[in-house]
Structures are given as C-alpha cells and as structure tokens.
Design a protein around this motif. Structure first.
Motif, mmCIF file in Angstrom:
data_model
loop_
_atom_site.group_PDB
_atom_site.id
_atom_site.type_symbol
_atom_site.label_atom_id
_atom_site.label_comp_id
_atom_site.label_asym_id
_atom_site.label_seq_id
_atom_site.Cartn_x
_atom_site.Cartn_y
_atom_site.Cartn_z
ATOM 1 N N GLU A 59 0.834 -1.207 0.000
ATOM 2 C CA GLU A 59 0.000 0.000 0.000
ATOM 3 C C GLU A 59 0.867 1.253 0.000
ATOM 4 O OE1 GLU A 59 -3.183 2.769 0.317
ATOM 5 O OE2 GLU A 59 -3.019 0.748 -0.483
ATOM 6 N N ALA A 60 1.936 1.247 0.794
ATOM 7 C CA ALA A 60 2.847 2.398 0.825
ATOM 8 C C ALA A 60 3.526 2.589 -0.528
ATOM 9 C CB ALA A 60 3.887 2.222 1.930
ATOM 10 N N VAL A 61 3.904 1.503 -1.183
ATOM 11 C CA VAL A 61 4.531 1.582 -2.511
ATOM 12 C C VAL A 61 3.536 2.172 -3.510
ATOM 13 C CG1 VAL A 61 5.420 0.215 -4.449
ATOM 14 C CG2 VAL A 61 6.185 -0.278 -2.123
ATOM 15 N N ARG A 62 2.289 1.738 -3.454
ATOM 16 C CA ARG A 62 1.264 2.276 -4.359
ATOM 17 C C ARG A 62 1.125 3.782 -4.185
ATOM 18 N NH1 ARG A 62 -3.417 4.223 -4.247
ATOM 19 N NH2 ARG A 62 -3.818 3.819 -2.053
ATOM 20 N N ARG A 63 1.124 4.245 -2.929
ATOM 21 C CA ARG A 63 0.987 5.680 -2.664
ATOM 22 C C ARG A 63 2.219 6.455 -3.114
ATOM 23 N NH1 ARG A 63 -1.393 5.334 3.346
ATOM 24 N NH2 ARG A 63 0.515 6.494 3.730
ATOM 25 N N VAL A 64 3.404 5.918 -2.862
ATOM 26 C CA VAL A 64 4.636 6.586 -3.319
ATOM 27 C C VAL A 64 4.627 6.718 -4.830
ATOM 28 C CG1 VAL A 64 7.132 6.278 -3.602
ATOM 29 C CG2 VAL A 64 6.106 5.993 -1.360
ATOM 30 N N ASN A 65 4.184 5.684 -5.512
ATOM 31 C CA ASN A 65 4.198 5.679 -6.976
ATOM 32 C C ASN A 65 3.206 6.655 -7.600
ATOM 33 O OD1 ASN A 65 6.364 3.984 -7.415
ATOM 34 N ND2 ASN A 65 5.116 2.151 -7.257
ATOM 35 N N GLN A 66 2.404 7.319 -6.805
ATOM 36 C CA GLN A 66 1.551 8.390 -7.305
ATOM 37 C C GLN A 66 2.369 9.657 -7.566
ATOM 38 O OE1 GLN A 66 -1.532 8.776 -4.360
ATOM 39 N NE2 GLN A 66 -2.588 6.923 -5.028
ATOM 40 N N ASN A 67 3.533 9.767 -6.911
ATOM 41 C CA ASN A 67 4.367 10.969 -7.027
ATOM 42 C C ASN A 67 5.794 10.695 -7.481
ATOM 43 O OD1 ASN A 67 2.431 12.940 -5.849
ATOM 44 N ND2 ASN A 67 2.606 11.561 -4.107
ATOM 45 N N ALA A 68 6.216 9.456 -7.413
ATOM 46 C CA ALA A 68 7.593 9.081 -7.755
ATOM 47 C C ALA A 68 7.552 7.654 -8.300
ATOM 48 C CB ALA A 68 8.484 9.157 -6.515
ATOM 49 N N THR A 69 8.704 7.139 -8.636
ATOM 50 C CA THR A 69 8.772 5.750 -9.094
ATOM 51 C C THR A 69 9.597 4.950 -8.102
ATOM 52 O OG1 THR A 69 8.623 6.441 -11.387
ATOM 53 C CG2 THR A 69 9.448 4.234 -10.975
ATOM 54 N N TYR A 70 8.959 3.975 -7.502
ATOM 55 C CA TYR A 70 9.642 3.077 -6.576
ATOM 56 C C TYR A 70 9.306 1.656 -6.988
ATOM 57 C CZ TYR A 70 11.142 0.617 -2.444
ATOM 58 O OH TYR A 70 11.769 -0.249 -1.602
ATOM 59 N N ILE A 71 10.317 0.896 -7.306
ATOM 60 C CA ILE A 71 10.129 -0.506 -7.689
ATOM 61 C C ILE A 71 10.880 -1.369 -6.676
ATOM 62 C CG2 ILE A 71 10.467 -2.244 -9.478
ATOM 63 C CD1 ILE A 71 10.536 0.124 -11.489
ATOM 64 N N PRO A 72 10.131 -2.057 -5.805
ATOM 65 C CA PRO A 72 10.811 -2.904 -4.818
ATOM 66 C C PRO A 72 11.425 -4.128 -5.491
ATOM 67 C CG PRO A 72 8.428 -3.087 -4.611
ATOM 68 C CD PRO A 72 8.692 -2.059 -5.658
ATOM 69 N N PRO A 73 12.450 -4.707 -4.896
ATOM 70 C CA PRO A 73 13.034 -5.929 -5.450
ATOM 71 C C PRO A 73 11.971 -7.019 -5.592
ATOM 72 C CG PRO A 73 14.368 -5.108 -3.634
ATOM 73 C CD PRO A 73 13.110 -4.290 -3.662
ATOM 74 N N LYS A 74 12.098 -7.821 -6.627
ATOM 75 C CA LYS A 74 11.098 -8.857 -6.921
ATOM 76 C C LYS A 74 10.928 -9.866 -5.783
ATOM 77 C CE LYS A 74 11.581 -8.645 -11.932
ATOM 78 N NZ LYS A 74 10.480 -7.770 -12.183
ATOM 79 N N ASN A 75 11.989 -10.140 -5.045
ATOM 80 C CA ASN A 75 11.903 -11.134 -3.973
ATOM 81 C C ASN A 75 11.468 -10.534 -2.624
ATOM 82 O OD1 ASN A 75 14.247 -9.728 -3.504
ATOM 83 N ND2 ASN A 75 15.445 -11.509 -2.939
ATOM 84 N N LEU A 76 11.149 -9.251 -2.586
ATOM 85 C CA LEU A 76 10.704 -8.612 -1.351
ATOM 86 C C LEU A 76 9.220 -8.936 -1.124
ATOM 87 C CD1 LEU A 76 11.829 -6.654 0.824
ATOM 88 C CD2 LEU A 76 10.721 -4.826 -0.464
ATOM 89 N N PRO A 77 8.877 -9.506 0.013
ATOM 90 C CA PRO A 77 7.479 -9.889 0.260
ATOM 91 C C PRO A 77 6.624 -8.680 0.666
ATOM 92 C CG PRO A 77 8.823 -10.481 2.133
ATOM 93 C CD PRO A 77 9.757 -9.923 1.090
ATOM 94 N N VAL A 78 6.300 -7.823 -0.304
ATOM 95 C CA VAL A 78 5.595 -6.563 -0.021
ATOM 96 C C VAL A 78 4.207 -6.772 0.581
ATOM 97 C CG1 VAL A 78 6.881 -5.232 -1.732
ATOM 98 C CG2 VAL A 78 4.758 -6.366 -2.398
ATOM 99 N N SER A 79 3.628 -7.932 0.391
ATOM 100 C CA SER A 79 2.303 -8.192 0.966
ATOM 101 C C SER A 79 2.393 -8.707 2.402
ATOM 102 C CB SER A 79 1.527 -9.186 0.105
ATOM 103 O OG SER A 79 2.214 -10.410 0.031
ATOM 104 N N GLU A 80 3.612 -8.874 2.905
ATOM 105 C CA GLU A 80 3.802 -9.350 4.270
ATOM 106 C C GLU A 80 4.436 -8.298 5.173
ATOM 107 O OE1 GLU A 80 5.972 -13.038 4.191
ATOM 108 O OE2 GLU A 80 4.770 -13.788 2.523
ATOM 109 N N ILE A 81 5.277 -7.439 4.625
ATOM 110 C CA ILE A 81 5.966 -6.401 5.407
ATOM 111 C C ILE A 81 4.961 -5.322 5.791
ATOM 112 C CG2 ILE A 81 7.761 -4.632 5.367
ATOM 113 C CD1 ILE A 81 9.213 -6.397 3.293
#
Length: 90
Positions: A59-81
């Motif tokens: 959710e935080a990545v989605r919000r950041v991407n409204q104003n900037a570009t942030y691409i987390p590493p593919k192996n980062l468990p973004v749905s768990e952190i």
C-alpha cells in the motif's frame, strides 16, 4: 553538513495538514526525511493529534508511486511487510 531539522518537520506537518497520511517510505522517498518517528514525536510534543495504524508495504509503494517511481526488489514480500502509517486527527 548540518541537517535542517526544522525544515523536515515542516514538510511532514504540511503533508499531514493536507489530509494525507504518511509512512516512513513516503517520508524518505518524497521528502528525504530519514527519521519520521522523530519528526512525529516533535509534532506531538507541540500538541498535534497524530494517530497511527499499520499498513502493508504494498500500500505504501502504491501511494509513493503516485508521485515518484519506486520498484521494490522482486523477492521482497511486499504483501507481508508492515509499516506504520501516521495521520492527523482533526
């Protein structure tokens, strides 16, 4: 080089005053604020009524991407952190 602590607090305060919530990821990516918790603590000491909740990193990545570009590493468990999300209670 001396940090502009006052300026960082103002950026966080303006963000919260606009009705938006903020996470550590957003504070760092959008404003260069490295220690959001310290800025929140300063504002609370001044009487700001700031609340917090836990959200998922995705959710935080989605919000950041409204104003900037942030691409987390593919192996980062973004749905768990989880991150702390702060908002101003008016």
């Amino acid at each position: 080089m001396k940090r502009n602590i006052h300026g960082m607090k103002i950026m966080v305060a303006e963000h919260l005053s606009s009705g938006k919530s903020i996470t550590r990821l957003e504070a760092l990516t959008l404003y260069g604020v490295q220690n959001l918790h310290a800025e929140i603590s300063r504002l609370r000491k001044e009487g700001w009524n700031i609340k917090s909740r836990t959200i998922f990193f995705a959710e935080a990545v989605r919000r950041v991407n409204q104003n900037a570009t942030y691409i987390p590493p593919k192996n980062l468990p973004v749905s768990e952190i989880q991150l702390t999300d702060y908002w101003l209670l008016k």
